[in-house]
Design a protein around this motif. Structure first.
Motif, PDB file in Angstrom:
ATOM      1  N   SER A  61     108.663  13.614 -40.462  1.00  0.00           N
ATOM      2  CA  SER A  61     108.107  14.544 -39.488  1.00  0.00           C
ATOM      3  C   SER A  61     107.584  13.735 -38.312  1.00  0.00           C
ATOM      4  CB  SER A  61     106.963  15.368 -40.103  1.00  0.00           C
ATOM      5  OG  SER A  61     105.856  14.528 -40.424  1.00  0.00           O
TER       6      SER A  61
ATOM      7  N   GLY B 184     113.131  19.267 -44.564  1.00  0.00           N
ATOM      8  CA  GLY B 184     113.440  20.673 -44.329  1.00  0.00           C
ATOM      9  C   GLY B 184     113.955  21.324 -45.587  1.00  0.00           C
TER      10      GLY B 184
ATOM     11  N   LEU C 194     107.540  26.443 -44.875  1.00  0.00           N
ATOM     12  CA  LEU C 194     108.964  26.673 -44.684  1.00  0.00           C
ATOM     13  C   LEU C 194     109.546  27.497 -45.827  1.00  0.00           C
ATOM     14  CD1 LEU C 194     110.465  23.358 -43.268  1.00  0.00           C
ATOM     15  CD2 LEU C 194     109.713  25.399 -42.054  1.00  0.00           C
TER      16      LEU C 194
ATOM     17  N   GLU D 272     103.499  21.446 -37.107  1.00  0.00           N
ATOM     18  CA  GLU D 272     104.864  21.581 -36.615  1.00  0.00           C
ATOM     19  C   GLU D 272     105.536  22.852 -37.115  1.00  0.00           C
ATOM     20  OE1 GLU D 272     106.997  17.938 -37.424  1.00  0.00           O
ATOM     21  OE2 GLU D 272     105.188  16.745 -37.071  1.00  0.00           O
ATOM     22  N   THR D 273     104.942  23.518 -38.102  1.00  0.00           N
ATOM     23  CA  THR D 273     105.561  24.716 -38.662  1.00  0.00           C
ATOM     24  C   THR D 273     104.683  25.953 -38.529  1.00  0.00           C
ATOM     25  OG1 THR D 273     104.741  24.035 -40.847  1.00  0.00           O
ATOM     26  CG2 THR D 273     107.015  23.489 -40.306  1.00  0.00           C
TER      27      THR D 273
ATOM     28  N   THR E 194     103.743  31.852 -35.766  1.00  0.00           N
ATOM     29  CA  THR E 194     104.340  31.861 -37.101  1.00  0.00           C
ATOM     30  C   THR E 194     103.308  32.083 -38.197  1.00  0.00           C
ATOM     31  OG1 THR E 194     104.121  29.460 -37.319  1.00  0.00           O
ATOM     32  CG2 THR E 194     106.153  30.287 -36.345  1.00  0.00           C
TER      33      THR E 194
ATOM     34  N   ALA F   9     108.681  32.747 -36.801  1.00  0.00           N
ATOM     35  CA  ALA F   9     109.053  31.637 -37.679  1.00  0.00           C
ATOM     36  C   ALA F   9     110.503  31.253 -37.473  1.00  0.00           C
ATOM     37  CB  ALA F   9     108.817  32.024 -39.141  1.00  0.00           C
TER      38      ALA F   9
ATOM     39  N   SER G 139     111.543  26.970 -34.817  1.00  0.00           N
ATOM     40  CA  SER G 139     112.071  26.139 -35.901  1.00  0.00           C
ATOM     41  C   SER G 139     112.327  24.713 -35.490  1.00  0.00           C
ATOM     42  CB  SER G 139     113.382  26.749 -36.423  1.00  0.00           C
ATOM     43  OG  SER G 139     114.317  26.832 -35.370  1.00  0.00           O
TER      44      SER G 139
ATOM     45  N   PRO H 142     111.676  20.999 -34.925  1.00  0.00           N
ATOM     46  CA  PRO H 142     110.621  20.089 -35.371  1.00  0.00           C
ATOM     47  C   PRO H 142     109.766  19.628 -34.201  1.00  0.00           C
ATOM     48  CG  PRO H 142     112.720  19.503 -36.382  1.00  0.00           C
ATOM     49  CD  PRO H 142     113.013  20.541 -35.338  1.00  0.00           C
TER      50      PRO H 142
END
Length: 432
Positions: free
Chosen positions: A202, A226, A346, A366-367, A373, A407, A411, A413
């Motif tokens: 990451s 991922g 994720l 990052e997510t 999200t 979300a 996506s 990264p």
């Protein structure tokens, strides 16, 4: 099927996937990719196991037949972490590539202590030399912390290059363990000095490796973690705890302090004191140990003291992921204090499980983007986490759909700000 030894002894011959053949492999003069792993072959003890198995699947799809050599740390059938269904799935994956499987002795104890990791790294390099002596080109990939010392045992004349893939570090997972951290630093430094590369799963891990472990930028390669689209196919369902059927929050992960479960329990206690109704909590801080760890006992004591309505699960099972598809799920909470990547959000997105509440710890930024999200809170801040959970519990059905769209669009990264085209997932709870 692959021959998997059932006792402590490891047969000295090579094991070749494909038709059950056990014996010398004929294509030893072809280029090889060698993968050494401690989790994800005989079972799965954490997100690392899921990620390692997924990497094996990617390699089997990309490599010609006979080019893959897998060196898993051997786990006995009697070990609590041995999962026969998981082994069957892993065998199916590696068979597709005609992979050669060479179990390395040690068991789970080999990765628990520093001396065990050191011996494991020495053994892996010895086996790699033996099996790659005739290969014109070979690459040895060491997956995660137990293999960060491979560079200390690699020689200049070894017939393979080296790639280390730390899915975490002791500096993140157990900062009090200075001896192990020192060993990791020595191993990474030696590896890079010998021309090895270190993979960053990451953007957060890239910065961590460069800034905390002093890995030169040129030696770090990006290998983003991922999910595969097949990760949740045919996932067997686990029975939902009866008290969760009316609605529940889910929090799961390894039973270590860096996962922040204490902060979650503090946050739920704050919400209870404020009069906010909180659904049943399914709390799974898990290990494969037969008994409870001190940390798990501490969490259980907090649950009792705060009278939190919860189901406490201490033993790990990959089947818990099936609850991400449950219509009774009201939210997924990831309260980590440190997180190299953050796989659970994720998995939640892939299963259509929202809302997701997570801390702004490492790779989670990052997510889980606040208002896009999911809902974000500062790490180690139970009050801020309580506020984020409260917002999530008041989210409307329309906003849940927006979170799902967010979300999907958020996506890339490293995305930490709201994409222009992404809708927001808003909530309107009573005043803070």
């Amino acid at each position: 099927m692959i021959h998997v030894p059932t006792g402590d002894a490891i047969p000295p011959q090579r094991q070749h996937c494909g038709g059950g053949v056990v014996g010398p492999v004929s294509n030893t003069t072809q280029p090889k990719i060698v993968v050494a792993l401690h989790d994800g072959y005989y079972g799965c003890t954490s997100g690392t196991g899921f990620s390692n198995q997924a990497l094996l699947e990617v390699l089997t799809r990309a490599l010609p037949l006979g080019r893959l050599l897998v060196m898993p740390v051997h786990i006995r059938r009697s070990d609590p972490s041995y999962d026969s269904a998981w082994v069957a799935e892993t065998e199916r994956i590696v068979q597709r590539a005609g992979a050669e499987v060479v179990p390395v002795p040690g068991g789970r104890a080999a990765t628990a202590a520093l001396a065990g990791c050191e011996a494991l790294c020495e053994r892996v390099t010895e086996v790699a030399r033996e099996h790659l002596a005739r290969a014109p080109m070979a690459h040895l990939v060491g997956l995660d912390i137990p293999f960060l010392g491979l560079g200390l045992h690699r020689r200049a004349d070894d017939p393979f290059s080296l790639l280390l893939v730390p899915r975490s570090t002791s500096e993140l997972a157990s900062p009090e363990d200075r001896r192990r951290i020192h060993w990791e630093r020595r191993g990474l430094t030696a590896a890079v000095s010998g021309g090895a590369r270190v993979a960053a799963i990451s953007h957060h891990m890239r910065g961590h490796l460069e800034q905390v472990y002093d890995i030169p930028r040129h030696a770090v390669v990006d290998l983003p973690n991922g999910l595969l689209l097949s990760d949740h196919e045919d996932l067997p369902s686990a029975p939902l705890p009866p008290r969760a059927r009316a609605g529940f929050l889910l929090a799961m992960g390894r039973a270590v302090e860096s996962k922040g479960f204490e902060d979650l329990l503090e946050a739920l206690h704050l919400l209870k004191v404020q009069g906010t109704h909180v659904p049943h909590l399914v709390l799974a801080p898990t290990t494969h140990a037969e008994g409870l760890t001190d940390y798990q006992r501490r969490l259980q004591a907090m649950v009792r003291d705060y009278a939190i309505d919860s189901t406490f699960l201490s033993r790990f099972s990959p089947r818990y992921r099936s609850w991400l598809r449950s219509p009774a799920l009201r939210g997924v909470v990831v309260p980590s204090r440190a997180e190299p990547f953050g796989r659970i959000p994720l998995e939640a997105f892939a299963s259509g499980a929202t809302p997701v509440v997570a801390t702004r710890a490492g790779g989670l930024t990052e997510t889980v983007v606040d208002g896009v999200t999911g809902f974000a809170a500062e790490a180690r801040d139970p009050m801020d986490l309580a506020w984020a959970i409260r917002r999530a519990l008041h989210i409307s059905a329309r906003s849940v759909s927006r979170c799902v769209l967010g979300a999907g669009r958020c996506s890339r990264p490293g995305t930490t700000t709201r994409p222009r085209s992404a809708p927001t997932c808003a909530s309107t709870p009573p005043g803070r």
